[in-house]
Design a protein around this motif. Sequence first.
Motif, short mmCIF file in Angstrom:
data_model
loop_
_atom_site.label_atom_id
_atom_site.label_comp_id
_atom_site.label_asym_id
_atom_site.label_seq_id
_atom_site.Cartn_x
_atom_site.Cartn_y
_atom_site.Cartn_z
N UNK A 19 0.68 -1.24 -0.07
CA UNK A 19 0.23 -0.49 -0.05
C UNK A 19 1.04 0.94 -0.10
N UNK A 20 0.01 2.17 0.59
CA UNK A 20 1.02 3.47 0.46
C UNK A 20 2.11 3.68 0.94
N UNK A 21 1.99 3.46 2.16
CA UNK A 21 3.14 2.83 3.32
C UNK A 21 4.63 2.86 2.53
N UNK A 22 4.34 1.85 1.28
CA UNK A 22 5.60 1.10 0.86
C UNK A 22 6.32 1.96 -0.39
N UNK A 23 7.66 2.40 0.72
CA UNK A 23 8.49 3.77 -0.47
C UNK A 23 8.11 3.69 -1.75
N UNK A 24 8.13 2.34 -2.40
CA UNK A 24 7.74 2.09 -3.99
C UNK A 24 6.36 2.75 -4.37
N UNK A 25 5.39 2.98 -3.67
CA UNK A 25 4.32 2.94 -4.51
C UNK A 25 4.14 4.10 -5.09
N UNK A 32 -3.36 -4.57 -4.72
CA UNK A 32 -4.78 -5.59 -5.68
C UNK A 32 -6.42 -5.65 -5.75
N UNK A 33 -6.58 -4.12 -5.22
CA UNK A 33 -7.33 -3.46 -5.34
C UNK A 33 -7.90 -3.26 -6.96
N UNK A 34 -6.97 -2.67 -7.80
CA UNK A 34 -7.11 -2.51 -9.23
C UNK A 34 -7.47 -3.39 -9.61
N UNK A 35 -6.30 -4.16 -9.40
CA UNK A 35 -6.12 -5.45 -10.60
C UNK A 35 -7.59 -6.42 -10.16
N UNK A 36 -7.26 -6.02 -9.41
CA UNK A 36 -9.50 -7.04 -9.58
C UNK A 36 -10.41 -6.41 -10.04
N UNK A 37 -10.63 -5.50 -9.85
CA UNK A 37 -11.41 -4.25 -10.54
C UNK A 37 -11.10 -4.59 -11.99
N UNK A 38 -9.80 -4.89 -12.46
CA UNK A 38 -9.83 -4.79 -13.46
C UNK A 38 -10.62 -6.32 -14.46
N UNK A 39 -10.42 -6.96 -13.40
CA UNK A 39 -10.67 -8.49 -14.03
C UNK A 39 -12.08 -8.51 -14.06
N UNK A 40 -12.65 -7.73 -12.82
CA UNK A 40 -13.99 -7.38 -12.65
C UNK A 40 -14.88 -7.30 -13.88
N UNK A 41 -14.86 -5.81 -14.46
CA UNK A 41 -14.59 -5.03 -15.64
C UNK A 41 -14.78 -6.13 -17.00
N UNK A 42 -13.27 -6.21 -17.04
CA UNK A 42 -13.21 -6.96 -18.63
C UNK A 42 -13.67 -8.64 -17.95
N UNK A 43 -14.65 -8.95 -16.85
CA UNK A 43 -15.47 -10.26 -16.72
C UNK A 43 -16.84 -9.63 -17.22
N UNK A 44 -17.08 -8.32 -17.34
CA UNK A 44 -18.19 -7.58 -17.91
C UNK A 44 -18.32 -7.29 -18.61
N UNK A 45 -17.29 -6.38 -19.28
CA UNK A 45 -17.15 -6.33 -21.19
C UNK A 45 -16.72 -7.51 -21.60
N UNK A 46 -17.03 -9.03 -21.33
CA UNK A 46 -17.61 -10.09 -22.17
C UNK A 46 -18.28 -10.62 -21.86
N UNK A 47 -18.81 -10.21 -21.07
CA UNK A 47 -20.91 -10.81 -20.50
C UNK A 47 -21.36 -10.29 -21.87
#
Length: 59
Positions: A19-25, A32-47
Amino acid sequence: MKGWTVCRMHGAGGGHGPGKANPAYKHGMRTREAQEMRKDINEHVRLARALETLVGHER
Protein backbone atom coordinates in the motif's frame (compact mmCIF):
# COMPACT_ATOMS: atom_id res chain seq x y z
CA MET A 1 23.09 -21.24 10.48
CA LYS A 2 22.33 -24.41 12.35
CA GLY A 3 18.90 -24.56 13.93
CA TRP A 4 17.36 -21.87 11.70
CA THR A 5 15.13 -22.38 8.67
CA VAL A 6 16.06 -19.08 7.00
CA CYS A 7 19.27 -17.15 6.60
CA ARG A 8 19.81 -14.53 9.31
CA MET A 9 20.89 -12.03 6.65
CA HIS A 10 18.20 -12.77 4.05
CA GLY A 11 15.44 -14.17 6.23
CA ALA A 12 11.74 -14.00 5.53
CA GLY A 13 9.22 -11.58 7.01
CA GLY A 14 11.19 -8.38 6.57
CA GLY A 15 10.64 -5.49 4.26
CA HIS A 16 7.88 -2.95 3.84
CA GLY A 17 4.17 -3.58 3.92
CA PRO A 18 1.80 -3.16 0.99
CA GLY A 19 0.00 0.00 0.00
CA LYS A 20 0.82 3.69 0.29
CA ALA A 21 3.18 3.11 3.23
CA ASN A 22 5.57 1.25 0.90
CA PRO A 23 8.29 3.55 -0.47
CA ALA A 24 7.99 1.92 -3.92
CA TYR A 25 4.27 2.83 -4.15
CA LYS A 26 3.77 5.22 -7.06
CA HIS A 27 0.21 5.38 -8.41
CA GLY A 28 -1.77 2.36 -7.22
CA MET A 29 -2.49 0.85 -10.65
CA ARG A 30 -0.84 -2.43 -9.63
CA THR A 31 -2.51 -2.83 -6.24
CA ARG A 32 -4.57 -5.93 -5.57
CA GLU A 33 -7.71 -3.82 -5.44
CA ALA A 34 -7.03 -2.22 -8.84
CA GLN A 35 -6.20 -5.58 -10.43
CA GLU A 36 -9.39 -7.16 -9.07
CA MET A 37 -11.42 -4.20 -10.34
CA ARG A 38 -9.93 -4.58 -13.84
CA LYS A 39 -10.73 -8.31 -13.80
CA ASP A 40 -14.35 -7.52 -12.88
CA ILE A 41 -14.65 -4.88 -15.59
CA ASN A 42 -13.16 -7.22 -18.21
CA GLU A 43 -15.60 -9.96 -17.20
CA HIS A 44 -18.53 -7.52 -17.59
CA VAL A 45 -17.26 -6.51 -21.04
CA ARG A 46 -16.99 -10.17 -22.08
CA LEU A 47 -20.53 -10.85 -20.88
CA ALA A 48 -21.85 -7.75 -22.66
CA ARG A 49 -20.20 -8.83 -25.92
CA ALA A 50 -21.60 -12.35 -25.59
CA LEU A 51 -25.07 -10.91 -24.96
CA GLU A 52 -24.68 -8.60 -27.94
CA THR A 53 -23.82 -11.60 -30.12
CA LEU A 54 -26.86 -13.52 -28.85
CA VAL A 55 -29.19 -10.59 -29.56
CA GLY A 56 -27.76 -10.26 -33.05
CA HIS A 57 -26.39 -6.74 -33.04
CA GLU A 58 -23.02 -6.18 -34.59
CA ARG A 59 -20.67 -3.32 -34.06
